[in-house]
Each structure stands twice: as C-alpha cells, then as structure tokens.
Design a protein around this motif. Structure first.
Motif, PDB file in Angstrom:
ATOM      1  N   ILE A  80       9.540  59.261-111.443  1.00 18.19           N
ATOM      2  CA  ILE A  80       9.740  60.490-112.205  1.00 18.19           C
ATOM      3  C   ILE A  80      11.234  60.756-112.306  1.00 18.19           C
ATOM      4  CG2 ILE A  80       9.482  63.014-112.148  1.00 18.19           C
ATOM      5  CD1 ILE A  80       6.813  62.575-110.696  1.00 18.19           C
ATOM      6  N   LYS A  81      11.658  61.123-113.489  1.00 17.69           N
ATOM      7  CA  LYS A  81      13.043  61.561-113.670  1.00 17.69           C
ATOM      8  C   LYS A  81      13.046  63.086-113.640  1.00 17.69           C
ATOM      9  CE  LYS A  81      16.970  61.561-116.766  1.00 17.69           C
ATOM     10  NZ  LYS A  81      17.540  61.074-118.015  1.00 17.69           N
ATOM     11  N   LEU A  82      13.873  63.671-112.786  1.00 10.34           N
ATOM     12  CA  LEU A  82      14.024  65.123-112.731  1.00 10.34           C
ATOM     13  C   LEU A  82      15.088  65.526-113.746  1.00 10.34           C
ATOM     14  CD1 LEU A  82      14.050  65.806-108.890  1.00 10.34           C
ATOM     15  CD2 LEU A  82      12.205  66.285-110.498  1.00 10.34           C
ATOM     16  N   VAL A  83      14.685  66.329-114.727  1.00  9.58           N
ATOM     17  CA  VAL A  83      15.614  66.798-115.753  1.00  9.58           C
ATOM     18  C   VAL A  83      15.896  68.271-115.471  1.00  9.58           C
ATOM     19  CG1 VAL A  83      15.992  67.124-118.227  1.00  9.58           C
ATOM     20  CG2 VAL A  83      14.648  65.171-117.420  1.00  9.58           C
ATOM     21  N   PRO A  84      17.148  68.612-115.125  1.00 13.32           N
ATOM     22  CA  PRO A  84      17.447  70.011-114.786  1.00 13.32           C
ATOM     23  C   PRO A  84      17.381  70.930-115.995  1.00 13.32           C
ATOM     24  CG  PRO A  84      19.438  68.666-114.699  1.00 13.32           C
ATOM     25  CD  PRO A  84      18.309  67.744-115.011  1.00 13.32           C
ATOM     26  N   LYS A  98       8.129  58.519-116.218  1.00 10.33           N
ATOM     27  CA  LYS A  98       8.593  57.302-116.892  1.00 10.33           C
ATOM     28  C   LYS A  98       7.447  56.353-117.206  1.00 10.33           C
ATOM     29  CE  LYS A  98      12.961  57.383-114.397  1.00 10.33           C
ATOM     30  NZ  LYS A  98      13.810  56.598-113.478  1.00 10.33           N
ATOM     31  N   LYS A  99       6.362  56.487-116.455  1.00  7.25           N
ATOM     32  CA  LYS A  99       5.236  55.571-116.605  1.00  7.25           C
ATOM     33  C   LYS A  99       3.941  56.345-116.354  1.00  7.25           C
ATOM     34  CE  LYS A  99       4.455  52.492-113.235  1.00  7.25           C
ATOM     35  NZ  LYS A  99       4.660  51.323-112.380  1.00  7.25           N
ATOM     36  N   LEU A 100       2.910  56.029-117.130  1.00  4.23           N
ATOM     37  CA  LEU A 100       1.591  56.624-116.945  1.00  4.23           C
ATOM     38  C   LEU A 100       0.661  55.575-116.336  1.00  4.23           C
ATOM     39  CD1 LEU A 100       1.158  58.397-120.410  1.00  4.23           C
ATOM     40  CD2 LEU A 100       2.181  59.310-118.342  1.00  4.23           C
ATOM     41  N   LEU A 101      -0.278  56.039-115.502  1.00  3.35           N
ATOM     42  CA  LEU A 101      -1.231  55.102-114.905  1.00  3.35           C
ATOM     43  C   LEU A 101      -2.369  54.828-115.872  1.00  3.35           C
ATOM     44  CD1 LEU A 101      -1.551  56.243-111.181  1.00  3.35           C
ATOM     45  CD2 LEU A 101       0.008  54.593-112.204  1.00  3.35           C
TER      46      LEU A 101
END
Length: 183
Positions: A80-84, A98-101
C-alpha cells in the motif's frame, strides 16, 4: 485465518467534503497531490466527532495519523502506498492499493448483485475460499475493488487500540467442493 470487511460508519462521524472522487479514481494524485490538501469537513457534521477511518464516499479508504501509527506494520506488509492528505490542517492518509488480490473469493457461495450485462454491481455477501497461503494483512479484491478487507490480526489491533468510525464485518470462508473445482 479470519477475514473482516471494513464497513464505514457514516451517520455518527464527520465526513470529508470532497467532490473530486475522480482524483482518486484516475490516480491523478500521483502527479498532483495538491488536490488533496486543505480539504474540509462537511459543515452539517460539525458537531460530530472525527473518525479514525473517514472514508470518502464510504469506499475511498482514508485513515487518521493515529490509525497509520497503529497499523503501520500491517501497511508495510500490504503493498500500500500512503498518500498524505490534509483535512482542516490535520494529516490523514489515502490508502492506495498497488495490487488487488485475485481468486480468493468463493464465487459460488458469495451473493452478487449484477447489472443486466453480467458485470458486478455489488456483493451482498462475501465468502472467501479457505486461504492457506500468506495474504497481505490489508487488501482489496479484483471482483469489486471498493471494499477493504483485513485479517483477524489487523481486526484485533483496531479493536485493542479503540479505533473508531469503522465496523468490522466478519466474512465467511468456505472450502470449494469437488464439484465446484471441476466446473
């Protein structure tokens, strides 16, 4: 392994006033994060407390600084990318997956609401396959990417740290039968 769906609690907490959901859908925040600064709370919610999970429109995952601290080790294992973002001078984070299961939902046992063309509109009941391999502790699935799921360990951390504004809905797990595997 237990799996829970995070269900946003909207009626008792402040909501973020945001009418630019395309900013998230088009991933334009990657190049233009300024759209995510100086957001405000909905004025009609001014007397409500602030949630630790003030999801935008109920499905865009936003978490508080406190939640980020509590769940950081799980976030680090989840791609997961944390976007402030900033809401009235307070720091929050958008969880960009970034990726889905894929292929972990038991489609035979789950209950789908579909459009006439067969595309999935909603999933009324999530039933997962019996999961034996490691999965990220926080994830989304390919079938319908509007929901966030967590493992039992994350759910316990949310509860133990008294994080508010989210309901943990336990999902069933069901082994595929021999007939299901063949067809």
């Amino acid at each position: 392994m237990e799996i829970y769906r995070l269900v946003y609690v909207s009626d008792t907490y402040k909501a973020i006033d945001f009418d630019h959901s395309e900013t998230f859908e088009n991933k334009s925040f990657e190049t233009n994060g300024t759209d995510l600064q100086n957001l405000r709370w909905v004025e009609s919610d001014s007397n409500n407390p602030v949630s630790d999970f003030p999801f935008i429109m109920g499905s865009i995952p936003i978490i508080s600084e406190k939640t980020t601290t509590v769940l950081q080790s799980f976030i680090d294992k989840s791609d997961i990318k944390l976007v402030p973002i900033t809401v009235e001078n307070e720091r929050y984070y958008y969880l960009h997956f970034k990726k889905l299961l894929r292929n972990i939902l038991n489609e035979k046992a789950s209950k789908f609401l579909k459009f006439k063309n067969g595309d999935i509109m909603d999933i009324e009941k999530y039933v997962f396959k019996q999961i034996k391999e490691d999965i990220p502790p926080i994830f989304k699935i390919t079938e319908l990417d509007k929901c966030v799921f967590v493992t039992g360990e994350v759910a316990q951390s949310i509860t133990a740290n008294n994080l508010v504004g989210i309901k943990l809905e336990k999902c069933e797990q069901k082994k595929l039968g021999l007939f299901d595997k063949l067809f």
